[in-house]
Design an enzyme around this catalytic site. Structure first.
Site, PDB file in Angstrom:
ATOM      1  N   ASP A  80       0.823  -1.214   0.000  1.00 17.93           N
ATOM      2  CA  ASP A  80       0.000   0.000   0.000  1.00 17.93           C
ATOM      3  C   ASP A  80       0.860   1.270   0.000  1.00 17.93           C
ATOM      4  OD1 ASP A  80      -2.662   1.331   0.538  1.00 17.93           O
ATOM      5  OD2 ASP A  80      -1.609   1.976   2.341  1.00 17.93           O
TER       6      ASP A  80
ATOM      7  N   GLU B 295       1.251  -0.388  -4.924  1.00 16.77           N
ATOM      8  CA  GLU B 295       0.453   0.782  -5.289  1.00 16.77           C
ATOM      9  C   GLU B 295       1.411   1.927  -5.577  1.00 16.77           C
ATOM     10  OE1 GLU B 295      -3.131   3.700  -3.754  1.00 16.77           O
ATOM     11  OE2 GLU B 295      -1.713   2.892  -2.314  1.00 16.77           O
TER      12      GLU B 295
END
Ligand code: GLC
Length: 515
Positions: free
Chosen positions: A198, A256
């Site tokens: 993330d 990400e």
């Protein structure tokens, strides 16, 4: 041997919204387990779950209070083991979300860090200033408002790139590196096959955070994210995570990696020792035109070269679903062909295969946090419960779902689409099956072919050539090229041979086996 993730289609599941087995209106791991047959029939090779860790859910699980547990709302560790098992028996891998940038403010590390600045966790987070002196430079967080909050207990400010309830971890502290590596290893030992890492770009504190808390140029954190590829700290973090993955063999790190320029993506691969699959946001961001897609694919192919494997997607839990950008149902079929035939690993977001859209959610029903400056992110619409049947409630839950299923969703339910050969779901299944059966589509080289106003490309394997022709424009296109057998088309009859030329109807796409 080619690693599995190069051939894979990854299916992203938002656990809150896939299926609720416990009957509390919130999706859970046993709910996913109850639908593994569906996942298998879709033909995907891996499932990525958004965070399932214990969390106060201020940011829907991206505020992690324990990096190695399962939130009781989602089930237990045993449920996770059962899911890994059931997926593995079907040769499907499991990828979890890993949130290295921050924890919840309820994480025991943060609670210890705020209590005792000289204690063992005193440096686990990024502390600056004092009660009397705020850190200079008014840094704006990604979720709006100041990125610094005063902790009354410690009498210092801590950095949070996102919500104040998401304090940023200090990766300059060796103990943080060790503990996070250990958290990752714990899941690998449990049989997890990889992670989607993330907010990778938020790790790059060294590009904007000077020791005294001042800032070099801009005041908005969001402006720094795009310079992350040049951050030694971020690369160090990625290498430390990859080192863990590599000790287990055959595991994958997706990331990400939201950057402005496609060329910047190459940096996240490191020297083959960082992420294997940095996500390319550019396809999602492109207008649905042949010209825009061509630019994205050209730039990606030239930035990455043959050695780095692309990773494309069109939807996720943070952005409005495709129909907001691609308003025509025929175009939804065209983009499906595009996503699943480009060189690279595609990610399909749950419900994308049904053509779900992001409905507006009234403010009082919204669960997505509101930024400090009042910003509403409006992400709930992209996180709606999955409609399994067209009965009221959509077969998602026995109780009222955490977000109300829009009535229009029931027409798109799995049970409805399974009855029709011409449904979007049927197209996704056919595309994924075709992809699996053709080495040229999974590992073949990519070569664009001249196609006028359409986009056409060849995928080449040693004994196989596949042509893909996509035409998002309303008018038919004429594409010169060799003849062959039509393997798949978005509708029957949209592609026809006219002498030496293919004629492709407007808003359609087709795949041809070229001899
Ligand atoms: C990522 C996630 C998003 C989350 C944020 C903070 O961007 O995709 O949902 O809010 O990180 O963790």
């Amino acid at each position: 041997m080619t690693p599995w993730w190069k051939h894979a289609v990854i299916y992203q599941i938002y656990p809150r919204s896939f299926a609720d087995a416990s009957g509390d209106g919130v999706g859970d791991l046993p709910g996913i387990l109850a639908h593994v047959d569906y996942i298998e029939r879709l033909g995907v090779d891996a499932v990525w779950l958004n965070p399932i860790y214990p969390s106060p859910m201020r940011d829907m699980g991206y505020d992690v209070a324990d990096f190695t547990g399962v939130d009781p709302r989602f089930g237990t560790l045993e449920d996770l083991d059962a899911l890994v098992d059931a997926l593995h028996r079907r040769h499907i891998r499991l990828i979890l979300d890993f949130v290295p940038n921050h924890s919840s403010d309820r994480h025991p590390w943060f609670e210890a860090s705020r209590r005792e600045s000289g204690g063992p966790m005193g440096r686990h987070y990024i502390w600056r200033g004092s009660r009397a002196h705020a850190p200079s430079g008014d840094l704006t967080s990604i979720f709006g408002g100041s990125a610094w909050s005063l902790d009354p207990e410690r009498g210092q400010y801590y950095l949070h790139s996102f919500l104040a309830e998401q304090p940023d971890l200090n990766w300059e502290e060796p103990e943080v590196v060790r503990a996070m590596q250990e958290a990752m290893a714990t899941w690998f030992r449990r049989g997890v096959d990889g992670f989607r890492v993330d907010a990778v770009t938020a790790l790059a504190k060294d590009t904007y955070l000077l020791d005294d808390g001042t800032r070099p140029e801009a005041a908005d954190l969001r402006e720094f994210l795009h310079t992350a590829p040049r951050s030694p700290l971020m690369h160090r973090v990625l290498r430390s995570l990859r080192a863990v993955a590599d000790t287990f063999g055959d595991r994958v790190l997706v990331g990400e990696t939201w950057v402005n320029r496609i060329a910047d993506l190459a940096a996240f691969y490191g020297d083959g020792d960082e992420l294997q699959l940095p996500m390319n946001f550019a396809l999602m961001e492109a207008e649905p035109t042949a010209a825009a897609w061509r630019t994205v694919v050209d730039e990606t192919e030239s930035a990455l070269g043959e050695g780095r494997w692309p990773c494309y997607f069109l939807e996720n839990h943070d952005i409005p679903r495709l129909p907001a950008r691609v308003p025509d149902p025929e175009l939804l079929r065209v983009v499906a062909v595009l996503l699943l035939t480009l060189r690279g690993t595609p990610i399909v977001y749950y419900g994308q295969e049904l053509g779900l859209w992001s409905p507006p959610v009234p403010p009082e029903a919204q669960q997505d946090p509101v930024g400090r400056d009042g910003t509403r992110f409006g992400r709930d619409g992209a996180r709606m419960p999955m409609p399994w049947t067209d009965a009221p409630g959509g077969g998602f839950s026995g109780a009222a779902p955490w977000l109300e299923i829009p009535p229009g969703y029931l027409r798109h339910a799995v049970s409805v689409q399974e009855r029709r050969d011409d449904s979007l779901l049927a197209l996704y299944r056919a595309l994924i099956a075709l992809r699996r059966s053709r080495p040229s589509l999974t590992e073949g080289a990519y070569r664009e072919v001249a196609a006028g106003g359409a986009l056409a490309y060849e995928r080449l394997a040693p004994r196989e050539r596949t042509w893909v022709m996509v035409n998002p424009e309303a008018r038919p296109m004429r594409i010169p090229g060799p003849g062959g057998e039509i393997l798949l088309a978005t509708r029957p009859g949209v592609l026809a041979r006219d002498g030496e030329i293919w004629r492709l109807e407007g808003r359609s796409a087709a795949i041809v086996d070229v001899r």
